[in-house]
Design an enzyme around this catalytic site. Structure first.
Site, PDB file in Angstrom:
ATOM      1  N   ASN A   7      50.924  13.527  33.511  1.00  0.00           N
ATOM      2  CA  ASN A   7      49.509  13.680  33.139  1.00  0.00           C
ATOM      3  C   ASN A   7      49.469  14.778  32.078  1.00  0.00           C
ATOM      4  O   ASN A   7      49.731  15.953  32.377  1.00  0.00           O
ATOM      5  CB  ASN A   7      48.658  14.050  34.357  1.00  0.00           C
ATOM      6  CG  ASN A   7      47.187  14.261  33.983  1.00  0.00           C
ATOM      7  OD1 ASN A   7      46.881  14.777  32.913  1.00  0.00           O
ATOM      8  ND2 ASN A   7      46.282  13.879  34.864  1.00  0.00           N
ATOM      9  N   GLU A  34      45.645  10.674  31.427  1.00  0.00           N
ATOM     10  CA  GLU A  34      44.673  11.563  30.782  1.00  0.00           C
ATOM     11  C   GLU A  34      45.022  11.760  29.317  1.00  0.00           C
ATOM     12  O   GLU A  34      45.080  12.889  28.822  1.00  0.00           O
ATOM     13  CB  GLU A  34      44.558  12.913  31.506  1.00  0.00           C
ATOM     14  CG  GLU A  34      43.535  12.895  32.619  1.00  0.00           C
ATOM     15  CD  GLU A  34      42.987  14.274  32.974  1.00  0.00           C
ATOM     16  OE1 GLU A  34      43.640  14.975  33.744  1.00  0.00           O
ATOM     17  OE2 GLU A  34      41.901  14.636  32.459  1.00  0.00           O
ATOM     18  N   ASP A 150      49.111   9.791  38.166  1.00  0.00           N
ATOM     19  CA  ASP A 150      48.351  10.831  38.862  1.00  0.00           C
ATOM     20  C   ASP A 150      47.503  10.148  39.917  1.00  0.00           C
ATOM     21  O   ASP A 150      46.502   9.520  39.589  1.00  0.00           O
ATOM     22  CB  ASP A 150      47.487  11.583  37.846  1.00  0.00           C
ATOM     23  CG  ASP A 150      46.658  12.680  38.490  1.00  0.00           C
ATOM     24  OD1 ASP A 150      46.644  12.776  39.735  1.00  0.00           O
ATOM     25  OD2 ASP A 150      46.007  13.433  37.737  1.00  0.00           O
ATOM     26  N   ASN A 152      45.941  11.619  42.342  1.00  0.00           N
ATOM     27  CA  ASN A 152      44.869  12.499  42.805  1.00  0.00           C
ATOM     28  C   ASN A 152      44.763  12.511  44.330  1.00  0.00           C
ATOM     29  O   ASN A 152      43.675  12.657  44.901  1.00  0.00           O
ATOM     30  CB  ASN A 152      43.538  12.161  42.137  1.00  0.00           C
ATOM     31  CG  ASN A 152      43.308  12.994  40.881  1.00  0.00           C
ATOM     32  OD1 ASN A 152      43.606  14.192  40.850  1.00  0.00           O
ATOM     33  ND2 ASN A 152      42.768  12.378  39.838  1.00  0.00           N
ATOM     34  N   ASP A 221      51.212  13.811  41.563  1.00  0.00           N
ATOM     35  CA  ASP A 221      51.761  12.843  40.597  1.00  0.00           C
ATOM     36  C   ASP A 221      52.988  12.205  41.241  1.00  0.00           C
ATOM     37  O   ASP A 221      53.943  12.891  41.586  1.00  0.00           O
ATOM     38  CB  ASP A 221      52.142  13.555  39.299  1.00  0.00           C
ATOM     39  CG  ASP A 221      50.941  14.216  38.645  1.00  0.00           C
ATOM     40  OD1 ASP A 221      50.272  13.541  37.846  1.00  0.00           O
ATOM     41  OD2 ASP A 221      50.660  15.387  38.984  1.00  0.00           O
ATOM     42  N   ASP A 250      48.189  21.022  32.605  1.00  0.00           N
ATOM     43  CA  ASP A 250      48.172  21.624  33.951  1.00  0.00           C
ATOM     44  C   ASP A 250      49.053  20.831  34.930  1.00  0.00           C
ATOM     45  O   ASP A 250      49.231  21.255  36.070  1.00  0.00           O
ATOM     46  CB  ASP A 250      46.748  21.829  34.488  1.00  0.00           C
ATOM     47  CG  ASP A 250      45.836  20.632  34.300  1.00  0.00           C
ATOM     48  OD1 ASP A 250      46.254  19.636  33.687  1.00  0.00           O
ATOM     49  OD2 ASP A 250      44.682  20.699  34.764  1.00  0.00           O
ATOM     50  N   HIS A 251      49.634  19.712  34.471  1.00  0.00           N
ATOM     51  CA  HIS A 251      50.595  18.947  35.271  1.00  0.00           C
ATOM     52  C   HIS A 251      51.987  19.059  34.652  1.00  0.00           C
ATOM     53  O   HIS A 251      52.123  19.137  33.425  1.00  0.00           O
ATOM     54  CB  HIS A 251      50.236  17.465  35.292  1.00  0.00           C
ATOM     55  CG  HIS A 251      48.928  17.133  35.929  1.00  0.00           C
ATOM     56  ND1 HIS A 251      48.827  16.458  37.127  1.00  0.00           N
ATOM     57  CD2 HIS A 251      47.652  17.358  35.526  1.00  0.00           C
ATOM     58  CE1 HIS A 251      47.557  16.280  37.436  1.00  0.00           C
ATOM     59  NE2 HIS A 251      46.811  16.822  36.480  1.00  0.00           N
TER      60      HIS A 251
END
Length: 259
Positions: A7, A34, A150, A152, A221, A250-251
């Site tokens: 991501n 993303e 991802d 989530n 992920d 941020d991943h």
DNA sequence: ATGGCTTGTTTTACAAGA
């Protein structure tokens, strides 16, 4: 064969890091989430210059997914979107068949909705999306499949830095986890957990409050494989170096090596 | 730790992320 998922939190903002990733690891498949790109702005030229081609499902401002593979591999039978997903315009699912030396592998890159909060309407859309995913995957698992992205969802409390703090939040609820369990029960292996049954490692850390440096993260992920492919997996790891340095996502990316 | 960063846009404020 090296498979990866990442991501990137905007492919435009992350292009230099993505090119660095391709140069460093030379993956045979890279699933992106993303991308926050539009079809017109997707950086096909820059990827081509790095020796990679891509198929994208782009929704503009938010979400967006893609599958990237070396130009010498074929990338075809593309399917964009998921039958019966609640918001098809959000561009969260893409399928393609990647063939290297005549060996076809069906690949999915998915970005499951965040859900925001258990009492938010977006959470019901998240559950509907997961149901649509399970329905589609039941068909896909009849052939070798790499389903990555991802999710989530943190599959278990071992995948959460502070399970108590996430009680009553998204990403850990029974409604989400039961759907992830159904997805796995349809015939998929959580490759990282399969190879690292007792390891605590994360793929996402909040940008704020120094959470990465304190290792306050989540493992959300996932790289899922049909059992025959999972048996060929020699190594599976999270490359935290891409969560460091200039302008990180941020991943962190997840890598899977198959024999 | 209460959105404390980061991104993109219908920008100089807001929405979204997890």
């Amino acid at each position: 064969m090296l498979l990866a998922t990442w991501n990137v939190n905007s492919l435009k903002a992350r292009l230099a890091r993505v090119l660095e990733f391709l140069d460093t690891h030379r993956p045979d498949v890279l699933c992106l989430q993303e991308t926050k790109a539009s079809s017109d702005s997707f950086p096909h030229t820059e990827l081509k210059d790095a020796g990679y081609s891509a198929v994208d499902h782009s929704g503009g401002r938010w979400a967006g997914v893609a599958i990237v593979a070396p130009v010498e591999h074929s990338l075809d039978h593309i399917v964009r979107g998921l039958a019966s997903e609640p918001r098809p315009d959000e561009a969260r699912w893409i399928e393609a068949t990647v063939s290297a030396d005549g060996n076809p592998l069906r690949v999915v890159s998915v970005y499951v909705p965040n859900g925001r909060a258990l009492d938010h309407p977006a959470f019901q859309d998240k559950l509907k999306f997961l149901d649509a995913m399970v329905e589609r995957t039941t068909t896909l698992v009849k052939d070798p499949l790499f389903l990555a992205g991802d999710m989530n969802i943190a599959p278990a409390d071992a995948d959460v830095y502070d399970p108590a703090a996430f009680r009553g939040s998204t990403h850990t609820s029974a409604a989400e986890r039961s759907r992830l369990s159904r997805l796995l029960a349809s015939g998929l292996v959580d490759t990282f957990r399969h190879l690292e049954p007792d390891s605590t490692q994360y793929t996402w850390w909040d940008y704020r409050a120094g959470n990465f440096h304190k290792n306050l993260g989540l493992r959300i992920d996932l790289g899922l494989l049909t059992p025959d492919l999972a048996r060929r997996c020699q190594r599976c790891g999270i490359d935290r170096s891409f969560r460091k340095g200039p302008k990180p996502s941020d991943h962190a990316p997840l890598l899977i090596q198959l024999s």
